[in-house]
Write a protein that holds these residues in place. Structure first.
Motif, mmCIF file in Angstrom:
data_model
loop_
_atom_site.group_PDB
_atom_site.id
_atom_site.type_symbol
_atom_site.label_atom_id
_atom_site.label_comp_id
_atom_site.label_asym_id
_atom_site.label_seq_id
_atom_site.Cartn_x
_atom_site.Cartn_y
_atom_site.Cartn_z
ATOM 1 N N GLU A 116 0.816 -1.220 0.000
ATOM 2 C CA GLU A 116 0.000 0.000 0.000
ATOM 3 C C GLU A 116 0.848 1.267 0.000
ATOM 4 O O GLU A 116 0.544 2.220 -0.712
ATOM 5 C CB GLU A 116 -0.939 -0.012 1.212
ATOM 6 C CG GLU A 116 -1.978 1.085 1.182
ATOM 7 C CD GLU A 116 -2.934 0.968 0.008
ATOM 8 O OE1 GLU A 116 -3.344 2.024 -0.515
ATOM 9 O OE2 GLU A 116 -3.268 -0.159 -0.408
ATOM 10 N N THR A 160 0.859 4.331 -2.786
ATOM 11 C CA THR A 160 0.627 5.722 -2.405
ATOM 12 C C THR A 160 1.765 6.608 -2.896
ATOM 13 O O THR A 160 1.523 7.693 -3.441
ATOM 14 C CB THR A 160 0.486 5.838 -0.877
ATOM 15 O OG1 THR A 160 -0.582 4.989 -0.443
ATOM 16 C CG2 THR A 160 0.183 7.259 -0.455
ATOM 17 N N ASP A 170 -1.110 7.404 10.404
ATOM 18 C CA ASP A 170 -2.378 6.874 9.908
ATOM 19 C C ASP A 170 -3.050 7.808 8.908
ATOM 20 O O ASP A 170 -4.255 7.728 8.688
ATOM 21 C CB ASP A 170 -3.331 6.619 11.079
ATOM 22 C CG ASP A 170 -2.789 5.561 12.025
ATOM 23 O OD1 ASP A 170 -2.060 4.666 11.548
ATOM 24 O OD2 ASP A 170 -3.078 5.639 13.228
ATOM 25 N N LEU A 171 -2.278 8.676 8.275
ATOM 26 C CA LEU A 171 -2.826 9.641 7.320
ATOM 27 C C LEU A 171 -3.442 8.911 6.127
ATOM 28 O O LEU A 171 -2.842 7.995 5.562
ATOM 29 C CB LEU A 171 -1.712 10.573 6.849
ATOM 30 C CG LEU A 171 -2.111 11.759 6.002
ATOM 31 C CD1 LEU A 171 -2.997 12.708 6.803
ATOM 32 C CD2 LEU A 171 -0.868 12.510 5.530
ATOM 33 N N HIS A 172 -4.653 9.292 5.782
ATOM 34 C CA HIS A 172 -5.367 8.672 4.666
ATOM 35 C C HIS A 172 -4.632 8.983 3.359
ATOM 36 O O HIS A 172 -4.136 10.088 3.173
ATOM 37 C CB HIS A 172 -6.801 9.204 4.621
ATOM 38 C CG HIS A 172 -7.689 8.392 3.743
ATOM 39 N ND1 HIS A 172 -7.763 8.585 2.392
ATOM 40 C CD2 HIS A 172 -8.532 7.375 4.036
ATOM 41 C CE1 HIS A 172 -8.621 7.729 1.869
ATOM 42 N NE2 HIS A 172 -9.102 6.980 2.849
ATOM 43 N N PRO A 173 -4.560 8.020 2.428
ATOM 44 C CA PRO A 173 -3.847 8.247 1.159
ATOM 45 C C PRO A 173 -4.371 9.443 0.357
ATOM 46 O O PRO A 173 -3.594 10.125 -0.297
ATOM 47 C CB PRO A 173 -4.062 6.940 0.389
ATOM 48 C CG PRO A 173 -4.281 5.915 1.435
ATOM 49 C CD PRO A 173 -4.985 6.618 2.559
#
Length: 93
Positions: free
Chosen positions: A3, A7, A58-61
């Motif tokens: 993942e 990103t 935990d930053l969203h893509p």
């Protein structure tokens, strides 16, 4: 592909496209050298957004992509202006 790799590639591609977009809306003559240069510069400056992951793991893509796009625009503009100033100093202007 993991993942984080997906990103990173997304951020690099977005930065490169921003660089090309800026070139296409400018009045500069389109050259292959300028296209590659703007793409590389946009991709490099947008990838700096990856540093945000150090502070916010935990930053969203999508948020990372938005940060990368913003940094790609601002960063590329800053780098271009810096290089122009350096060229003027060298040329005595």
């Amino acid at each position: 592909m993991q993942e984080h790799e997906k990103t990173l590639i997304s951020v690099l591609v977005a930065g490169a496209l921003i660089g090309l977009g800026k070139l296409l809306v400018s009045k500069e003559e389109l050259t292959v050298r300028l296209c590659f240069g703007r793409s590389i510069l946009g991709a490099a400056t947008s990838s700096i957004a990856g540093l945000a992951l150090i502070q916010i793991p935990d930053l969203h893509p999508i948020a990372l992509l938005a940060m990368g796009s913003a940094l790609g625009i601002v960063g590329a503009q800053f780098v271009e202006l810096w290089f122009k100033k350096q060229a003027n100093k060298i040329n005595g202007g």
